[in-house]
Design an enzyme around this catalytic site. Structure first.
Site, PDB file in Angstrom:
ATOM      1  N   LYS A   1       0.849  -1.210   0.000  1.00  0.00           N
ATOM      2  CA  LYS A   1       0.000   0.000   0.000  1.00  0.00           C
ATOM      3  C   LYS A   1       0.875   1.247   0.000  1.00  0.00           C
ATOM      4  CE  LYS A   1      -3.891  -1.944   2.534  1.00  0.00           C
ATOM      5  NZ  LYS A   1      -4.381  -2.286   3.869  1.00  0.00           N
TER       6      LYS A   1
ATOM      7  N   GLN B   1      -4.944  -1.316   9.712  1.00  0.00           N
ATOM      8  CA  GLN B   1      -4.832  -2.656   9.124  1.00  0.00           C
ATOM      9  C   GLN B   1      -5.482  -3.705  10.042  1.00  0.00           C
ATOM     10  OE1 GLN B   1      -3.532  -3.427   6.028  1.00  0.00           O
ATOM     11  NE2 GLN B   1      -4.285  -5.491   6.451  1.00  0.00           N
TER      12      GLN B   1
ATOM     13  N   ASP C   1     -11.382   2.806   4.178  1.00  0.00           N
ATOM     14  CA  ASP C   1     -11.778   1.396   4.093  1.00  0.00           C
ATOM     15  C   ASP C   1     -13.305   1.260   4.035  1.00  0.00           C
ATOM     16  OD1 ASP C   1      -9.954  -0.631   3.799  1.00  0.00           O
ATOM     17  OD2 ASP C   1      -9.508  -0.830   5.936  1.00  0.00           O
TER      18      ASP C   1
END
Ligand code: NAP
Length: 296
Positions: free
Chosen positions: A54, A98, A121
Site C-alpha cells: 500500500k 490494518q 476502508d
C-alpha cells in the site's frame, strides 16, 4: 463457451493512472497533495506485506504515505490517541487501520473512532449506514473494485440477477448494497442457504466471497453469466503452493460469459480502490469536484 477474462491487473493499472492524473492536477491547480495514513499494530506477516505494498503504490501515484507501526501489545488508549491525531491532521485525507488487530483491541471501537470522512476502508458505522441508504459514502475497497469491473464489462447492470455468496461486513454485505444501488435484483447467500447450486444457477452475476478453495464448480454457473471471484486461498497442489479462488476456474470458465482469474482479478483492484478512495476523500475535504468513475 469460453469465458472472457476480466483482467483485474490491467484494470487496476488504469485506475492507478486515473488516480495519478488527478493527484497531479490537485497539486498543480490547488497546491494539495492527498495523504494516506496506514496504522499497523503488531507483526502479522501477511499484514506487513500488504501495508508495504500500500505504501509503495501510494507514493507511486504521487500521494503522501504515512506509516504508523505500533507494538503488538499497544494499549487501546495509545491506538485511539494516534487515530485522534490523524483525524485532526489536515495533511491526512485517508486513514486505514490494518485488520485484523491483536485480540485485546476492540476492532469495532477502533474503526468507529476514525473520522468517517477519512475512513477510506469504508468500515465506519456511518459509512455503512450511508451506503445502505444510498447516500454518498466511503465505499469498501474490495466490493468497489468488483463493481468497477462489472460496470466496465456490462455498462448498465440494471435488472440483472446477482447472487453474492458470503455475507461478511467487508465484502458480501457492501457488495450486495452496491449491486442493489445499480438496480440488480440481489440475493445474498451464505452457509445456511438451502440449495446453493440452484440459487447460483439463477444468477446473471455471481460474486463469490466465501474463503473456500474452488467451492463453486462450473455446473452451478448459468451459461454466459459473469463470475467475480473474490476468494484468495492458498493451497498445496502437485507439491507446490498455489493461490486459487472460491470458484473452480477450470470448469467455470467453460460456461461463464466472463470471469475474473485468481490471482490477477479482484486482488489488484483492492489497493487501487484504496488510492481512489483517498483522492475522493481529499476532494471532498477541500470542497473540490470528485474525480469521475473512481467511486460508486
Ligand atoms: P468471511 O468473513 O470468512 O465470510 C465468508 C462468508 O462465506 C460467510 O458469510 C459465510 O457464511 C460464507 N460461507 C462459508 N462457507 C460457506 C458455504 N459452504 N456455502 C455458502 N457460504 C459459505 O470472509 P471474507 O472476509 O468475506 O472473505 C471471503 C474471501 O475473500 C476470502 O477468501 C478472502 O481471503 C477473500 N478476500 C479477498 C480480498 C481481495 O482483495 N481480493 C479482500 C477481502 C477478502 P456465514 O456467514 O453463514 O458463516
Amino acid at each position: 463457451m469460453t469465458a472472457a477474462i476480466i483482467d483485474g491487473k490491467a484494470f487496476a493499472a488504469t485506475v492507478r493512472e486515473k488516480v495519478a492524473g488527478h493527484v497531479a492536477r490537485l497539486k498543480e491547480e490547488n497546491g494539495i497533495t492527498p495523504g494516506l495514513a496506514v496504522v499497523l499494530v503488531g507483526e502479522d506477516p501477511a499484514s506487513q506485506v500488504y501495508v508495504r505494498s500500500k505504501g509503495k503504490q501510494t507514493v507511486e501515484v504521487g500521494m503522501n504515505s504515512y506509516e504508523h507501526k505500533m507494538d503488538a501489545d499497544t494499549s487501546e488508549a495509545d491506538l485511539l490517541a494516534v487515530i485522534e491525531k490523524l483525524n485532526n491532521d489536515p495533511a491526512v485525507h485517508g486513514i486505514l487501520v490494518q485488520l485484523p488487530l491483536p485480540g485485546h483491541l476492540n476492532e469495532d471501537l477502533i474503526i468507529n473512532s476514525i473520522a468517517p470522512e477519512k475512513d477510506v476502508d469504508g468500515f465506519h458505522i456511518s459509512n455503512v449506514g450511508l451506503l445502505g441508504t444510498g447516500q454518498k459514502s466511503m465505499v469498501p475497497c474490495t466490493p468497489l473494485g468488483c463493481l468497477m469491473m462489472l460496470r466496465d464489462y456490462h455498462g448498465s447492470l440494471s435488472g440483472m440477477n446477482a447472487v453474492v455468496i458470503g455475507r461478511s461486513n467487508i465484502v458480501g454485505k457492501p457488495m450486495a448494497q452496491l449491486l442493489l444501488g445499480d438496480s440488480c435484483t440481489v440475493t445474498i447467500a451464505h452457509s445456511r442457504t438451502k440449495d446453493l447450486p440452484e440459487v447460483v444457477r439463477g444468477a446473471d452475476i455471481v460474486v463469490a466471497a466465501v474463503g473456500r478453495p474452488e467451492m463453486v464448480p462450473g455446473d452451478w454457473i448459468r451459461e454466459g453469466a459473469t463470475v467475480i471471484d473474490v476468494g484468495i486461498n492458498r493451497i498445496e497442489r502437485d507439491g507446490k503452493t498455489r493461490l486459487v479462488g472460491d470458484v473452480d476456474f477450470e470448469s467455470a470458465s467453460k460456461v461463464a460469459g466472463a470471469i475474473t482469474p485468481v490471482p490477477g482479478g479482484v486482488g489488484p483492484m483492492t489497493i487501487a480502490c484504496l488510492l481512489a478512495n483517498t483522492v475522493t476523500a481529499c476532494c471532498r475535504a477541500n470542497g473540490l469536484a470528485e474525480p469521475e468513475g473512481l467511486t460508486a
